[in-house]
Design an enzyme around this catalytic site. Structure first.
Site, PDB file in Angstrom:
ATOM      1  N   HIS A 177       0.814  -1.220   0.000  1.00 53.98           N
ATOM      2  CA  HIS A 177       0.000   0.000   0.000  1.00 53.98           C
ATOM      3  C   HIS A 177       0.847   1.271   0.000  1.00 53.98           C
ATOM      4  O   HIS A 177       0.362   2.335  -0.341  1.00 53.98           O
ATOM      5  CB  HIS A 177      -1.044  -0.017   1.130  1.00 53.98           C
ATOM      6  CG  HIS A 177      -0.487   0.310   2.482  1.00 53.98           C
ATOM      7  ND1 HIS A 177       0.235  -0.576   3.225  1.00 53.98           N
ATOM      8  CD2 HIS A 177      -0.556   1.434   3.234  1.00 53.98           C
ATOM      9  CE1 HIS A 177       0.587  -0.009   4.368  1.00 53.98           C
ATOM     10  NE2 HIS A 177       0.114   1.217   4.402  1.00 53.98           N
ATOM     11  N   GLU A 215       6.863   4.708  13.458  1.00 60.38           N
ATOM     12  CA  GLU A 215       5.450   4.687  13.834  1.00 60.38           C
ATOM     13  C   GLU A 215       5.314   4.930  15.334  1.00 60.38           C
ATOM     14  O   GLU A 215       6.205   4.558  16.103  1.00 60.38           O
ATOM     15  CB  GLU A 215       4.845   3.321  13.511  1.00 60.38           C
ATOM     16  CG  GLU A 215       4.861   2.966  12.044  1.00 60.38           C
ATOM     17  CD  GLU A 215       4.093   1.682  11.802  1.00 60.38           C
ATOM     18  OE1 GLU A 215       2.909   1.776  11.467  1.00 60.38           O
ATOM     19  OE2 GLU A 215       4.671   0.602  11.985  1.00 60.38           O
ATOM     20  N   HIS A 239       7.638  -2.417   2.505  1.00 59.67           N
ATOM     21  CA  HIS A 239       7.590  -0.960   2.372  1.00 59.67           C
ATOM     22  C   HIS A 239       8.978  -0.312   2.272  1.00 59.67           C
ATOM     23  O   HIS A 239       9.211   0.524   1.400  1.00 59.67           O
ATOM     24  CB  HIS A 239       6.837  -0.336   3.548  1.00 59.67           C
ATOM     25  CG  HIS A 239       5.503  -0.969   3.817  1.00 59.67           C
ATOM     26  ND1 HIS A 239       4.666  -1.380   2.797  1.00 59.67           N
ATOM     27  CD2 HIS A 239       4.855  -1.262   4.969  1.00 59.67           C
ATOM     28  CE1 HIS A 239       3.559  -1.893   3.339  1.00 59.67           C
ATOM     29  NE2 HIS A 239       3.656  -1.840   4.639  1.00 59.67           N
TER      30      HIS A 239
HETATM   31  C1  BG6 Z   1       1.460  -2.403   7.394  1.00 57.29           C
HETATM   32  C2  BG6 Z   1       2.080  -3.097   8.561  1.00 57.29           C
HETATM   33  O1  BG6 Z   1       1.837  -3.024   6.192  1.00 57.29           O
HETATM   34  O2  BG6 Z   1       1.855  -1.044   7.359  1.00 57.29           O
HETATM   35  C3  BG6 Z   1       1.719  -2.378   9.858  1.00 57.29           C
HETATM   36  O3  BG6 Z   1       1.626  -4.441   8.623  1.00 57.29           O
HETATM   37  C4  BG6 Z   1       2.068  -0.914   9.772  1.00 57.29           C
HETATM   38  O4  BG6 Z   1       2.387  -2.982  10.966  1.00 57.29           O
HETATM   39  C5  BG6 Z   1       1.478  -0.294   8.511  1.00 57.29           C
HETATM   40  O5  BG6 Z   1       1.566  -0.260  10.931  1.00 57.29           O
HETATM   41  C6  BG6 Z   1       1.966   1.136   8.313  1.00 57.29           C
HETATM   42  O6  BG6 Z   1       1.250   1.733   7.288  1.00 57.29           O
HETATM   43  P1  BG6 Z   1       0.947   3.291   7.271  1.00 57.29           P
HETATM   44  O7  BG6 Z   1       0.165   3.503   6.021  1.00 57.29           O
HETATM   45  O8  BG6 Z   1       0.188   3.603   8.519  1.00 57.29           O
HETATM   46  O9  BG6 Z   1       2.283   3.979   7.261  1.00 57.29           O
END
Ligand code: BG6
Length: 486
Positions: A177, A215, A239
């Site tokens: 994503h 995070e 990511h």
């Molecule tokens: C997900 C992970 O793919 O991405 C999570 O499994 C993480 O652990 C999340 O919190 C972070 O995504 P974003 O969009 O909040 O930066």
């Protein structure tokens, strides 16, 4: 089905796992956003499928509840979206249930169909096999798969083999994503929509690169999943390595699936493996203990999990890309949960000036900061004369050339990642999805690291929730005379 169907937009979206957490937090809110802006194909039907025995009305009520923060009852776009919904109970472990599900899809189908599997990945293979057995696969069928794609190279291969035995690669849309995020795509716009930076984007001018995904959240009720994953599998394998690819890849000839993914895979293949010999100097793993986030006390990871664990909730790595463009440039990657601040950014530090003509002045190397989250911002850090008459020599200060993209595009609504990803998958555009070879190359890098970590048997370093991570991580870049950007 007509073989040219693969280029048509889908008219049926089937979400398997339609009552799950991702559906509630991301998928239906994204579909609502698209509906509100009139972006969904007029004839699109959405078939939700899950294990729960719901009828269509009960499912619509669930989706209404998922949208309660966004749309008031009776609001036109909400009603339009609800009117598209159908529901089918499915038990992915039971052949008769899968057959009934396939028959329902067949009855609803009018053209291209996009299946989005938002389930545990162990079901991906059996799902594809069942669909193939029911004669449900042809060039007009697309498959969108959520991460994690396996938990190591072998399991990822197994899933990919099972998927490949039913689908061609251009029918498969593997989600990361992060690639759907506006800020991430802007990284490509910055690099390849401007002539200014590309000549400097290499080892001759860049001394080090830092990719940070911090995070503040913890494991959010997913402790069991997370404990079997850890930061390397959950964040770095996908990511962070994708951000690394987009930062480091060669210019693709066009913004198109094959061209972009061909460049990304070259970066992954040029990644120098990190094994046991490198680990002590080039990686730090941590796990959060109790602390405070935004003034509120939060428990440690072990307390949330209910048992002691060696899973890393923080990882910092120094990696190298062995090619001409990036020879000898360290790329620092770091990510962790329960850190002081939520921030995703890419920081490129240039070499210092070769000779400073201002005696007694201090010049910081120039740097570029690309902030992707929580706000989008691009800053160039430059040296400027400190105002004054300079009787004891000209002084330099660092100033920021700052581009606040939120303000620059203040009147444009920021799209959630899944709005973009759904539209692209419905239209069959795989540019922002991950190809099989990328997933496997990323796993092979991570597998080696995990094995090395296992062999060394070190405990993760503790860090307090609300801090910047374990103290040892601070020392990682200093070995080469660098410092983390704070
Ligand atoms: C997900 C992970 O793919 O991405 C999570 O499994 C993480 O652990 C999340 O919190 C972070 O995504 P974003 O969009 O909040 O930066």
């Amino acid at each position: 089905m007509n073989p040219t169907m693969h280029s048509h937009p889908a008219t049926l979206l089937v979400i398997v796992g339609a009552t799950g957490d991702l559906a509630r937090r991301m998928l239906f809110p994204a579909l609502y956003g698209l509906e509100r802006d009139g972006m969904l194909p007029a004839e699109l039907k959405i078939l939700g499928a899950a294990r729960s025995a719901l009828d269509r009305e009960a499912f619509r009520a669930e989706v209404e509840a998922m949208l309660s923060a966004q749309a008031a009852p009776g609001e036109a776009a909400r009603e339009r979206l609800l009117a598209r919904l159908e529901y089918q109970t499915v038990d992915l472990s039971a052949a008769p249930s899968l057959a009934a599900f396939a028959a329902r899809v067949k009855a609803l189908r009018r053209g291209v169909v996009l299946y989005h599997l938002s389930t545990a990945p162990k079901w991906y293979g059996p799902f594809c096999a069942a669909l193939a057995a029911a004669g449900g696969i042809d060039p007009g069928v697309r498959l969108m798969l959520e991460k994690p794609l396996g938990h190591d190279l072998a399991s990822a291969r197994e899933i990919n083999d099972a998927v490949e035995s039913a689908f061609c690669e251009d029918q498969v849309f593997r989600v990361d994503h992060y690639l759907g995020k506006e800020g991430v795509q802007n990284l490509l716009a910055l690099r390849f929509g401007n002539a200014l930076f590309e000549p400097l984007w290499n080892a001759r001018h860049i001394a080090q690169v830092q990719i940070t995904v911090h995070e503040t959240v913890g494991v959010e009720g997913r402790a069991e999943y997370y404990d079997a994953s850890g930061a390397l599998r959950d964040m770095v394998q996908n990511h962070l390595l994708q951000l690394l690819c987009l930062t480091a890849m060669e210019p693709p000839s066009e913004f198109e699936a094959t061209a972009v993914r061909n460049e990304k895979i070259k970066v992954l293949r040029a990644l120098r493996p990190l094994g046991a010999a490198e680990l002590a100097d080039e990686a730090v793993f941590g796990q959060y203990t109790a602390g405070a986030i935004d003034g509120a006390a939060v428990p440690g990871y072990g307390d949330e999990l209910g048992r002691p664990s060696r899973t890393e909730t923080y990882a910092a790595l120094r990696v190298r890309i062995d090619n001409w463009r990036w020879s000898k440039v360290p790329f620092y990657l770091r990510t962790g949960k329960r850190l002081a601040q939520r921030v995703t950014e890419i920081y490129l530090q240039f070499h210092a000036v070769p000779h400073l003509i201002f005696a007694g002045a201090r010049a910081q190397p120039n740097a570029m900061l690309i902030r992707l989250q929580p706000e989008e911002r691009i800053s160039l850090l430059l040296m400027s004369k400190t105002p004054g008459l300079d009787r004891d020599g000209l002084k330099l200060s660092e100033v920021k050339l700052d581009l606040d993209l939120h303000n620059a595009f203040a009147d444009v609504r920021r799209r959630g990642a899944y709005e973009r990803l759904y539209l692209d998958a419905l239209e069959g555009n795989g540019t922002l999805f991950v190809r099989r070879d990328e997933v496997e190359a990323a796993w092979s890098f991570i597998d080696r690291l995990l094995a090395a970590r296992q062999a060394l048997g070190e405990e993760p370093k503790p860090y307090s929730a609300g801090s910047w991570g374990p103290g040892d991580a601070a020392a990682l870049p200093t070995r080469l005379g660098h410092r983390w950007r704070e």
